[in-house]
Design a protein around this motif. Sequence first.
Motif, PDB file in Angstrom:
ATOM      1  N   GLU A 214       0.824  -1.199   0.000  1.00 11.93           N
ATOM      2  CA  GLU A 214       0.000   0.000   0.000  1.00 11.93           C
ATOM      3  C   GLU A 214       0.866   1.261   0.000  1.00 11.93           C
ATOM      4  N   THR A 215       1.936   1.250   0.809  1.00 11.39           N
ATOM      5  CA  THR A 215       2.840   2.399   0.852  1.00 11.39           C
ATOM      6  C   THR A 215       3.551   2.561  -0.489  1.00 11.39           C
ATOM      7  N   GLU A 216       4.003   1.446  -1.057  1.00 14.13           N
ATOM      8  CA  GLU A 216       4.677   1.500  -2.361  1.00 14.13           C
ATOM      9  C   GLU A 216       3.733   2.053  -3.423  1.00 14.13           C
ATOM     10  N   ARG A 217       2.481   1.617  -3.402  1.00 13.31           N
ATOM     11  CA  ARG A 217       1.506   2.095  -4.375  1.00 13.31           C
ATOM     12  C   ARG A 217       1.275   3.596  -4.231  1.00 13.31           C
ATOM     13  N   LYS A 218       1.151   4.068  -2.986  1.00 17.00           N
ATOM     14  CA  LYS A 218       0.920   5.495  -2.747  1.00 17.00           C
ATOM     15  C   LYS A 218       2.121   6.324  -3.206  1.00 17.00           C
ATOM     16  N   MET A 219       3.330   5.814  -2.978  1.00 10.54           N
ATOM     17  CA  MET A 219       4.527   6.533  -3.417  1.00 10.54           C
ATOM     18  C   MET A 219       4.570   6.638  -4.937  1.00 10.54           C
ATOM     19  N   TYR A 220       4.223   5.555  -5.608  1.00  5.84           N
ATOM     20  CA  TYR A 220       4.225   5.557  -7.073  1.00  5.84           C
ATOM     21  C   TYR A 220       3.142   6.500  -7.597  1.00  5.84           C
ATOM     22  N   GLU A 221       1.969   6.474  -6.991  1.00  7.15           N
ATOM     23  CA  GLU A 221       0.897   7.379  -7.400  1.00  7.15           C
ATOM     24  C   GLU A 221       1.310   8.839  -7.232  1.00  7.15           C
ATOM     25  N   ARG A 222       1.936   9.131  -6.089  1.00  5.11           N
ATOM     26  CA  ARG A 222       2.370  10.507  -5.831  1.00  5.11           C
ATOM     27  C   ARG A 222       3.422  10.941  -6.842  1.00  5.11           C
ATOM     28  N   LEU A 223       4.313  10.027  -7.182  1.00  9.28           N
ATOM     29  CA  LEU A 223       5.330  10.303  -8.199  1.00  9.28           C
ATOM     30  C   LEU A 223       4.671  10.685  -9.524  1.00  9.28           C
ATOM     31  N   ILE A 224       3.732   9.858  -9.989  1.00  9.88           N
ATOM     32  CA  ILE A 224       3.068  10.118 -11.263  1.00  9.88           C
ATOM     33  C   ILE A 224       2.348  11.461 -11.235  1.00  9.88           C
ATOM     34  N   ASP A 225       1.594  11.699 -10.159  1.00  9.48           N
ATOM     35  CA  ASP A 225       0.811  12.940 -10.070  1.00  9.48           C
ATOM     36  C   ASP A 225       1.705  14.170 -10.070  1.00  9.48           C
ATOM     37  N   ARG A 226       2.744  14.134  -9.234  1.00 10.74           N
ATOM     38  CA  ARG A 226       3.594  15.322  -9.082  1.00 10.74           C
ATOM     39  C   ARG A 226       4.368  15.620 -10.354  1.00 10.74           C
ATOM     40  N   LEU A 227       4.898  14.583 -11.004  1.00 12.25           N
ATOM     41  CA  LEU A 227       5.709  14.826 -12.198  1.00 12.25           C
ATOM     42  C   LEU A 227       4.855  15.223 -13.397  1.00 12.25           C
ATOM     43  N   THR A 228       3.698  14.611 -13.564  1.00  7.36           N
ATOM     44  CA  THR A 228       2.836  15.021 -14.674  1.00  7.36           C
ATOM     45  C   THR A 228       2.314  16.444 -14.451  1.00  7.36           C
ATOM     46  N   GLU A 229       2.003  16.793 -13.206  1.00  6.23           N
ATOM     47  CA  GLU A 229       1.608  18.169 -12.903  1.00  6.23           C
ATOM     48  C   GLU A 229       2.755  19.134 -13.180  1.00  6.23           C
ATOM     49  N   GLY A 230       3.986  18.631 -13.018  1.00  3.31           N
ATOM     50  CA  GLY A 230       5.167  19.468 -13.248  1.00  3.31           C
ATOM     51  C   GLY A 230       5.585  19.547 -14.701  1.00  3.31           C
ATOM     52  N   GLY A 231       4.797  18.970 -15.614  1.00  3.63           N
ATOM     53  CA  GLY A 231       5.082  19.101 -17.033  1.00  3.63           C
ATOM     54  C   GLY A 231       5.849  17.955 -17.657  1.00  3.63           C
ATOM     55  N   TYR A 232       5.992  16.844 -16.934  1.00  6.27           N
ATOM     56  CA  TYR A 232       6.694  15.682 -17.476  1.00  6.27           C
ATOM     57  C   TYR A 232       5.706  14.689 -18.081  1.00  6.27           C
ATOM     58  N   GLU A 233       6.114  14.070 -19.167  1.00  3.38           N
ATOM     59  CA  GLU A 233       5.326  13.015 -19.796  1.00  3.38           C
ATOM     60  C   GLU A 233       5.719  11.677 -19.193  1.00  3.38           C
ATOM     61  N   HIS A 234       4.738  10.923 -18.727  1.00  2.00           N
ATOM     62  CA  HIS A 234       4.998   9.592 -18.181  1.00  2.00           C
ATOM     63  C   HIS A 234       4.974   8.607 -19.350  1.00  2.00           C
ATOM     64  N   TYR A 235       6.149   8.393 -19.975  1.00  2.00           N
ATOM     65  CA  TYR A 235       6.163   7.660 -21.233  1.00  2.00           C
ATOM     66  C   TYR A 235       6.551   6.196 -21.099  1.00  2.00           C
ATOM     67  N   GLU A 236       6.990   5.799 -19.905  1.00  2.92           N
ATOM     68  CA  GLU A 236       7.336   4.407 -19.629  1.00  2.92           C
ATOM     69  C   GLU A 236       7.153   4.194 -18.132  1.00  2.92           C
ATOM     70  N   ILE A 237       6.934   2.967 -17.700  1.00  4.00           N
ATOM     71  CA  ILE A 237       6.562   2.706 -16.314  1.00  4.00           C
ATOM     72  C   ILE A 237       7.397   3.492 -15.316  1.00  4.00           C
ATOM     73  N   SER A 238       8.710   3.558 -15.519  1.00  6.25           N
ATOM     74  CA  SER A 238       9.603   4.204 -14.553  1.00  6.25           C
ATOM     75  C   SER A 238      10.216   5.501 -15.062  1.00  6.25           C
ATOM     76  N   ASN A 239       9.787   5.982 -16.236  1.00  4.30           N
ATOM     77  CA  ASN A 239      10.476   7.096 -16.868  1.00  4.30           C
ATOM     78  C   ASN A 239       9.555   8.253 -17.233  1.00  4.30           C
ATOM     79  N   PHE A 240      10.077   9.473 -17.006  1.00 10.57           N
ATOM     80  CA  PHE A 240       9.337  10.713 -17.238  1.00 10.57           C
ATOM     81  C   PHE A 240      10.242  11.679 -17.995  1.00 10.57           C
ATOM     82  N   ALA A 241       9.650  12.412 -18.930  1.00 14.91           N
ATOM     83  CA  ALA A 241      10.481  13.316 -19.734  1.00 14.91           C
ATOM     84  C   ALA A 241       9.738  14.593 -20.082  1.00 14.91           C
ATOM     85  N   ARG A 242      10.485  15.697 -20.189  1.00 15.22           N
ATOM     86  CA  ARG A 242       9.943  16.899 -20.799  1.00 15.22           C
ATOM     87  C   ARG A 242       9.681  16.600 -22.275  1.00 15.22           C
TER      88      ARG A 242
END
Length: 374
Positions: A214-242
């Motif tokens: 549950e903690t791991e899931r919440k951390m991953y969710e927070r990662l996705i939300d924060r980075l996509t809000e910050g302008g990054y594209e979530h283009y692969e499970i573990s990777n984000f890019a401008r």
Amino acid sequence: MAGLYIHIPFCKSRCIYCAFYSTTLLAQRQQYVEALCTEIATSDKRRAAGTDISTIYLGGGTPSQLTTTQLQQVFEAIYQHFNVTPDAEITIEANPDDVTEEWAKGLALLPVNRVSMGAQTFDDKRLRWLHRRHTASQVAMAVERLRQWGINNISIDLMYGFPAETLQDWERDIDAALALNVEHLSAYCLMVEEGSELFRRIETGAERFELSEETERKMYERLIDRLTEGGYEHYEISNFARKGYRSRHNSSYWNDTPYIGIGAAAHSYDGRRRMWNVADLSEYIRRTQEGLSATEDSEEITGWTRYNDRVTVALRTREGLDLRQLTEEERQYCMTTARRFLDDGLLQLEDHHLHLTRRGLFVSDMVMSELMNV
């Protein structure tokens, strides 16, 4: 087009989580560089590629443990024996503390246009636990220094799931990463890999920790939300890019592009066959010196093995698995197996592509395992 991977196995010290082939025998760096140049000049992998090199990636180990003079020697061999495209993406992995003013200045004289740094965390206590050599403040210093010397494509690695780490701790790491405004970010949950120091510690009872799902899931969710809000594209499970800054080299692994591996333990793929070099520094050097092949073994990728490979790499990406690339038999098997995941909202079918939904990302290993034909 093909990718070129150069493995640099040297590390000043080993991190407790790492299971990649590496060595602390720094005295053999020059000898190894010469062996690399020999393999580059003589390997039949060059003929197997039969195409231009569009990406070069120096990974490790810690490639920044080579001097810029040694790196220049490697690049001279690459450009002499391979046809590198003018717009090639050329990446080197670096430790933040290796990015001194002198090293960054020397890097500016090389064809490198992308740097990937292992920040891992911005908590100095956790960095010491990982046996990382750098401090949190050195990450920002390294980014600034690289910018000053013309590197405008920087990626950092982050890690979460440390012993006793809270969601608030992870938020602080994300905040620090966003503040750097780098072009690319990779984030991974701390895994206990067989062969790592951490694995040995847990095996002997010297280390004990467990992260709840549950903690791991919440951390991953927070990662996705924060980075996509910050302008990054979530283009692969573990990777984000401008926009425009996806890792072209890593993408070649996910879209079935051939790649050539040079160096001890390096892997290659020519579209039909996987090959890997001997994972031993001394043996690799000996073989190249004696004019022998560095390849230890290979395997043909045919039939359902090829299908399984496509499933496990393509579904990691935002675009997903292109069903048009499958045979009729493979496509029927895939869609029959995928039906329950489509019904459950874990997979989605769009424009002939099968891809994971947001919910599916959290159980991606299970979904991909079920779609494989083993």
